[in-house]
Design a protein around this motif. Structure first.
Motif, PDB file in Angstrom:
ATOM      1  N   ARG A   1     102.040 -10.263  11.661  1.00 33.17           N
ATOM      2  CA  ARG A   1     101.703  -9.178  12.583  1.00 33.17           C
ATOM      3  C   ARG A   1     102.317  -9.432  13.959  1.00 33.17           C
ATOM      4  N   ARG A   2     102.256 -10.675  14.416  1.00 32.45           N
ATOM      5  CA  ARG A   2     102.847 -11.027  15.725  1.00 32.45           C
ATOM      6  C   ARG A   2     104.368 -10.798  15.703  1.00 32.45           C
ATOM      7  N   ILE A   3     104.988 -11.111  14.583  1.00 32.14           N
ATOM      8  CA  ILE A   3     106.443 -10.938  14.474  1.00 32.14           C
ATOM      9  C   ILE A   3     106.799  -9.453  14.476  1.00 32.14           C
ATOM     10  N   VAL A   4     106.116  -8.687  13.659  1.00 27.94           N
ATOM     11  CA  VAL A   4     106.404  -7.254  13.542  1.00 27.94           C
ATOM     12  C   VAL A   4     106.151  -6.536  14.865  1.00 27.94           C
ATOM     13  N   ASN A   5     105.088  -6.915  15.559  1.00 34.26           N
ATOM     14  CA  ASN A   5     104.739  -6.267  16.832  1.00 34.26           C
ATOM     15  C   ASN A   5     105.452  -6.888  18.033  1.00 34.26           C
ATOM     16  N   ARG A   6     106.370  -7.811  17.776  1.00 41.47           N
ATOM     17  CA  ARG A   6     107.146  -8.484  18.838  1.00 41.47           C
ATOM     18  C   ARG A   6     106.223  -9.147  19.862  1.00 41.47           C
ATOM     19  N   GLN A   7     105.197  -9.819  19.391  1.00 43.06           N
ATOM     20  CA  GLN A   7     104.246 -10.524  20.238  1.00 43.06           C
ATOM     21  C   GLN A   7     104.454 -12.031  20.123  1.00 43.06           C
ATOM     22  N   LEU A   8     105.668 -12.461  20.362  1.00 41.67           N
ATOM     23  CA  LEU A   8     106.001 -13.874  20.195  1.00 41.67           C
ATOM     24  C   LEU A   8     105.352 -14.742  21.271  1.00 41.67           C
ATOM     25  N   GLN A   9     105.197 -14.211  22.476  1.00 46.43           N
ATOM     26  CA  GLN A   9     104.525 -14.975  23.528  1.00 46.43           C
ATOM     27  C   GLN A   9     103.083 -15.278  23.120  1.00 46.43           C
TER      28      GLN A   9
ATOM     29  N   LEU B   1     102.007 -15.415  20.067  1.00 39.23           N
ATOM     30  CA  LEU B   1     102.103 -16.374  18.970  1.00 39.23           C
ATOM     31  C   LEU B   1     102.198 -17.797  19.508  1.00 39.23           C
ATOM     32  N   VAL B   2     103.042 -18.008  20.515  1.00 38.12           N
ATOM     33  CA  VAL B   2     103.197 -19.337  21.105  1.00 38.12           C
ATOM     34  C   VAL B   2     101.886 -19.804  21.731  1.00 38.12           C
TER      35      VAL B   2
ATOM     36  N   THR C   1     106.081 -22.531  14.221  1.00 37.93           N
ATOM     37  CA  THR C   1     106.200 -21.674  15.406  1.00 37.93           C
ATOM     38  C   THR C   1     107.625 -21.706  15.948  1.00 37.93           C
ATOM     39  N   LEU C   2     108.216 -22.896  16.024  1.00 31.92           N
ATOM     40  CA  LEU C   2     109.595 -23.017  16.496  1.00 31.92           C
ATOM     41  C   LEU C   2     110.560 -22.303  15.549  1.00 31.92           C
ATOM     42  N   ALA C   3     110.325 -22.401  14.254  1.00 37.87           N
ATOM     43  CA  ALA C   3     111.172 -21.705  13.281  1.00 37.87           C
ATOM     44  C   ALA C   3     111.088 -20.191  13.470  1.00 37.87           C
TER      45      ALA C   3
END
Length: 188
Positions: free
Chosen positions: A4-12, A14-15, A26-28
């Motif tokens: 969900r974080r990837i699809v919604n571009r919520q990488l910050q 996620l970190v 997470t790094l991958a």
């Protein structure tokens, strides 16, 4: 949660919320899905989070290297060196070798090295000069001067002027700058 974080571009997010034990995953994800503009800041944030958690300093170092954060990478290495046993000169040599390799990486190339790097280059150059290796010391001082290090500028000027021939054989515009401020004290 991760997809969900990837699809919604919520990488910050996620970190910030990922399990630090799963830092590799997470790094991958960052390597795969982060844009070029956000990659460095996300890797830096992950490295800071790992270092703060105290779980894996080497993992934090890898994240800092991926982010191109020379200052934080060298800071971690310095902290590791203070915990190690051994001769100070050997530890400094090891640190300088790591820094030189780090600065060759494309992601870590910068106009000017951070002051922490300039100070370590100056310290290493001073050790080289004490061993009579003036030419090699001057090479490190030139690199340290790029970081605007005052100790490097002083030692560079001292080594340059230690050979009287330099005053005549080197063009004046290539002399190292005088590292001190000149004042007229009014004494005749």
């Amino acid at each position: 949660r991760v997809p969900r974080r990837i699809v919604n571009r919520q990488l910050q997010t996620l970190v910030e919320e990922s399990d630090t034990a799963a830092w590799k995953e997470t790094l991958a994800v960052l390597c795969t899905y982060a844009t070029a503009e956000e990659f460095a800041s996300l890797c830096d944030a992950l490295g800071t989070r790992l270092k703060t958690a105290g779980r894996d300093v080497k993992a934090a170092t890898l994240c800092y290297i991926c982010a191109g954060n020379v200052h934080s990478t060298v800071q971690v290495w310095l902290e590791e060196l203070t915990r190690e046993q051994g001769a100070a000169t050997a530890k400094l040599q090891s640190l300088i070798e790591k820094i030189c390799v780090l600065l060759v990486l494309d992601v870590c190339k910068q106009e000017a090295a951070p002051p922490i790097v300039g100070d370590k280059f100056a310290e290493y150059a001073e050790a080289l000069a004490a061993q009579g290796r003036l030419s090699l010391a001057m090479q490190y001082l030139v690199r340290a001067s790029a970081a605007a290090s005052q100790p490097a500028a002083v030692l560079r000027e001292r080594i340059f002027n230690s050979d009287a021939r330099n005053a005549f054989s080197v063009p004046h515009d290539q002399h190292p700058p005088f590292p001190f401020e000149c004042f007229d004290v009014g004494v005749a």
